[in-house]
Structures are given as C-alpha cells and as structure tokens.
Scaffold this active site. Structure first.
Site, PDB file in Angstrom:
ATOM      1  N   ASP A   9     -11.253  -9.392  -9.772  1.00 13.16           N
ATOM      2  CA  ASP A   9     -10.290  -8.563  -9.058  1.00 13.16           C
ATOM      3  C   ASP A   9      -8.948  -9.306  -9.173  1.00 13.16           C
ATOM      4  OD1 ASP A   9      -9.292  -6.708  -7.084  1.00 13.16           O
ATOM      5  OD2 ASP A   9      -9.456  -8.338  -5.637  1.00 13.16           O
ATOM      6  N   ASP A  11      -5.586  -8.784  -6.843  1.00  9.79           N
ATOM      7  CA  ASP A  11      -4.970  -9.128  -5.559  1.00  9.79           C
ATOM      8  C   ASP A  11      -6.001  -9.802  -4.653  1.00  9.79           C
ATOM      9  OD1 ASP A  11      -3.436  -9.237  -3.242  1.00  9.79           O
ATOM     10  OD2 ASP A  11      -4.010  -7.227  -2.642  1.00  9.79           O
ATOM     11  N   GLY A  46      -7.891  -3.870  -1.538  1.00  7.16           N
ATOM     12  CA  GLY A  46      -8.709  -3.228  -2.563  1.00  7.16           C
ATOM     13  C   GLY A  46      -8.702  -1.716  -2.505  1.00  7.16           C
ATOM     14  N   ILE A  47      -7.911  -1.141  -1.597  1.00  6.67           N
ATOM     15  CA  ILE A  47      -7.848   0.326  -1.447  1.00  6.67           C
ATOM     16  C   ILE A  47      -6.657   0.846  -2.267  1.00  6.67           C
ATOM     17  CG2 ILE A  47      -7.612   2.210   0.252  1.00  6.67           C
ATOM     18  CD1 ILE A  47     -10.218   0.524   0.522  1.00  6.67           C
ATOM     19  N   ARG A  49      -3.442   3.084  -3.770  1.00  2.00           N
ATOM     20  CA  ARG A  49      -2.149   3.371  -3.128  1.00  2.00           C
ATOM     21  C   ARG A  49      -2.236   4.594  -2.207  1.00  2.00           C
ATOM     22  NH1 ARG A  49       2.415   3.945  -7.407  1.00  2.00           N
ATOM     23  NH2 ARG A  49       1.399   2.020  -8.069  1.00  2.00           N
ATOM     24  N   SER A 118      -4.933  -1.819  -8.938  1.00  4.18           N
ATOM     25  CA  SER A 118      -3.469  -1.741  -8.896  1.00  4.18           C
ATOM     26  C   SER A 118      -2.897  -1.216 -10.210  1.00  4.18           C
ATOM     27  CB  SER A 118      -2.868  -3.116  -8.606  1.00  4.18           C
ATOM     28  OG  SER A 118      -1.460  -3.024  -8.709  1.00  4.18           O
ATOM     29  N   ASN A 120      -0.003  -1.639 -10.943  1.00 11.01           N
ATOM     30  CA  ASN A 120       0.975  -2.665 -11.324  1.00 11.01           C
ATOM     31  C   ASN A 120       0.327  -3.898 -11.943  1.00 11.01           C
ATOM     32  OD1 ASN A 120       3.547  -1.475 -10.283  1.00 11.01           O
ATOM     33  ND2 ASN A 120       2.379  -1.464  -8.373  1.00 11.01           N
ATOM     34  N   ASP A 172     -12.327 -10.057  -3.306  1.00 14.90           N
ATOM     35  CA  ASP A 172     -11.974 -10.485  -1.943  1.00 14.90           C
ATOM     36  C   ASP A 172     -12.111  -9.343  -0.946  1.00 14.90           C
ATOM     37  OD1 ASP A 172      -9.728  -9.024  -2.936  1.00 14.90           O
ATOM     38  OD2 ASP A 172      -8.545  -9.871  -1.296  1.00 14.90           O
TER      39      ASP A 172
HETATM   40  P1  B16 Z   1      -0.779  -0.396  -6.475  1.00 15.98           P
HETATM   41  P2  B16 Z   1      -6.821  -5.180  -6.241  1.00 15.98           P
HETATM   42  C1  B16 Z   1      -5.251  -3.508  -4.859  1.00 15.98           C
HETATM   43  O1  B16 Z   1      -5.385  -4.554  -5.768  1.00 15.98           O
HETATM   44  C2  B16 Z   1      -4.684  -4.028  -3.540  1.00 15.98           C
HETATM   45  O2  B16 Z   1      -5.623  -4.910  -2.930  1.00 15.98           O
HETATM   46  C3  B16 Z   1      -4.398  -2.871  -2.612  1.00 15.98           C
HETATM   47  O3  B16 Z   1      -3.821  -3.353  -1.413  1.00 15.98           O
HETATM   48  C4  B16 Z   1      -3.443  -1.886  -3.309  1.00 15.98           C
HETATM   49  O4  B16 Z   1      -3.195  -0.758  -2.478  1.00 15.98           O
HETATM   50  C5  B16 Z   1      -4.066  -1.441  -4.619  1.00 15.98           C
HETATM   51  O5  B16 Z   1      -4.313  -2.576  -5.440  1.00 15.98           O
HETATM   52  C6  B16 Z   1      -3.184  -0.476  -5.387  1.00 15.98           C
HETATM   53  O6  B16 Z   1      -2.032  -1.147  -5.819  1.00 15.98           O
HETATM   54  O7  B16 Z   1      -0.062   0.335  -5.399  1.00 15.98           O
HETATM   55  O8  B16 Z   1       0.020  -1.547  -7.067  1.00 15.98           O
HETATM   56  O9  B16 Z   1      -1.321   0.524  -7.544  1.00 15.98           O
HETATM   57  O10 B16 Z   1      -7.353  -5.923  -5.053  1.00 15.98           O
HETATM   58  O11 B16 Z   1      -7.727  -4.036  -6.699  1.00 15.98           O
HETATM   59  O12 B16 Z   1      -6.406  -6.087  -7.368  1.00 15.98           O
HETATM   60 MG    MG Z   2      -8.459  -7.615  -4.055  1.00 19.31          MG
END
Ligand code: B16
Ligand code: MG
Length: 225
Positions: A9, A11, A46-47, A49, A118, A120, A172
């Site tokens: 993962d 973030d 992990g949720i 956007r 994400s 991003n 995480d």
């Molecule tokens: P984005 P992961 C997740 O990353 C984040 O934990 C979560 O808080 C966020 O809303 C999600 O990415 C979407 O991110 O807005 O940048 O597309 O933990 O899956 O790496």
């Molecule tokens: Mg994460």
C-alpha cells in the site's frame, strides 16, 4: 523458501500522506459547515476520494444534501489542495526501513508491486524518488471496487505475473488487510488496531526482510501440517 512478490500500500506504508489528506479535507469540510478532527480522519485511511467525502458528509449529518455535481466539485477542491501540499514530499519522506526492505527484495529477485487506491500515486512515487523501484503499480483509475474488495491486489498480482497465494501484502488500513485476505495473499499490518493479519508491526522500521522471511516460512509450515 521465499514469496514471489511483496505488494505494498502507499499512504501509511511507503510514506505518510494521511496528514496532508486530513488538512485538505478539513478545509473543504469546514466550507460545508462540517468539523473533522485527526481522530475522525483515521476512518478515511485507505478509503477512496469519493468514499471519504461520503463518510465526511455522513459524519456531519449531510448525506444527500449535495447533488452529484456538487460532490464532484467538493472532491475536486479537496484534491487541488492535496496536490498542492504534495510539493512538500521529498525522498526524506519515505518511511523508515522501506528503502532497505526494497533493496533486500530486489537482491533476492522478489517482485515489488504497489496497490494504492490513490489517483495521485504516480506523482507521489515520483516525488519520493521511488518511481523506478516498483515492477508494477496497479492503476487506481481502473478500479470498479475499492478496498476491502480484493480487486486492486488481484490487479497488482496479475500485472506482476504472480499467483496471489505466493505473495505478501503490506497495509496500514483494516480495509486493506481485508482485501489482502480476500484474495488469498499473506497480510502484514502496520499500526495499531488491525485484525486478521498473521503479522502486525507497530511501524515500518520493524518491517524487515528477516521478519517477512520468517512469516513466509511459518505460514508455509502451518499450511503443510
Ligand atoms: P486520492 P492508500 C489512500 O491511499 C488514502 O489512504 C486515502 O486517505 C485516500 O482517500 C485515497 O488514497 C485516495 O486518494 O484522493 O489521492 O485519489 O492508502 O490506498 O495508498
Ligand atoms: Mg494506506
């Protein structure tokens, strides 16, 4: 005996962008009259956007108060703030122990994958100086189901050309651990309050190859019995 791949993962495992997500969501939530704090932010780990926005609106008692177009505009505003804050990321933002674990996996010929929801993720890996370190990054834009659905981890396994049963996944978030388990991979949890992972560590500094190797052999031994 060793796994064929380790899938990470992003973030909370490779870097900690949770605070940056929080600051951006806090500002957008405040504009709609909703206050959120760091404790509530834990639920957004992990949720996706849009999933995060729905949870914030529910928390503020505003489910159904905005049209789809208004929700898309709120999510876009949050993302613009978040992307701006990503400028603060540098190679020093990689969490402790990750760089040496990636090197250990590489030395042993173990494939390295990314399963982040994400959108991003590519820009974040670039900012961290890790863009070339992953053999395959699953594309969050192609997902139809977010974690805890196993789709993103299955996509990472397929892209790496490995069977899920031959892989370790590191997460995480509880939704991520559930996704790893749902596709038959071996889960490692980072942080407190996670259940269902045969190995849970307090932080990434503890995430070493000897620990992953011991977990792998212990799991194979358990299934052989
Ligand atoms: P984005 P992961 C997740 O990353 C984040 O934990 C979560 O808080 C966020 O809303 C999600 O990415 C979407 O991110 O807005 O940048 O597309 O933990 O899956 O790496
Ligand atoms: Mg994460």
């Amino acid at each position: 005996m060793q796994p064929d791949a380790v899938i990470f993962d992003l973030d909370g495992v490779i870097t900690d962008t949770a605070h940056l997500h929080f600051v951006a969501w806090r500002e957008v939530a405040a504009q709609t009259g909703i206050a959120i704090d760091e404790q509530f932010n834990q639920q957004l780990k992990g949720i996706s956007r849009m999933g995060s926005l729905e949870r914030i609106l529910a928390w503020g008692g505003k489910t159904g108060a905005f049209s789809e177009a208004e929700k898309a505009a709120l999510a876009a505003r949050k993302n613009a703030l978040y992307v701006e804050s990503l400028r603060t990321l540098t190679p020093q933002s990689v969490l402790p122990g990750i760089a040496s674990l990636l090197a250990s996996l590489r030395e042993r010929g173990i494939r390295i994958g990314l399963a982040s929801v994400s959108l991003n993720a590519p820009a974040i890996l670039q900012a961290l100086g890790l863009a070339g370190e992953f053999d395959f990054c699953a594309d969050a834009a192609r997902l139809t189901h977010s974690k805890p659905d196993p789709e993103i981890f299955l996509a990472a396994c397929a892209g790496l050309g490995v069977a899920p049963a031959r892989c370790i996944g590191v997460e995480d978030a509880q939704a991520g651990i559930d996704a790893i388990n749902a596709c038959g991979m071996t889960a490692v949890g980072i942080g407190e309050g996670l259940c269902g992972a045969p190995l849970r560590l307090d932080n990434t500094a503890q995430l070493t190859w000897p620990r992953l190797h011991a977990l792998w052999n212990q799991q194979r031994h358990a299934t052989a019995r």
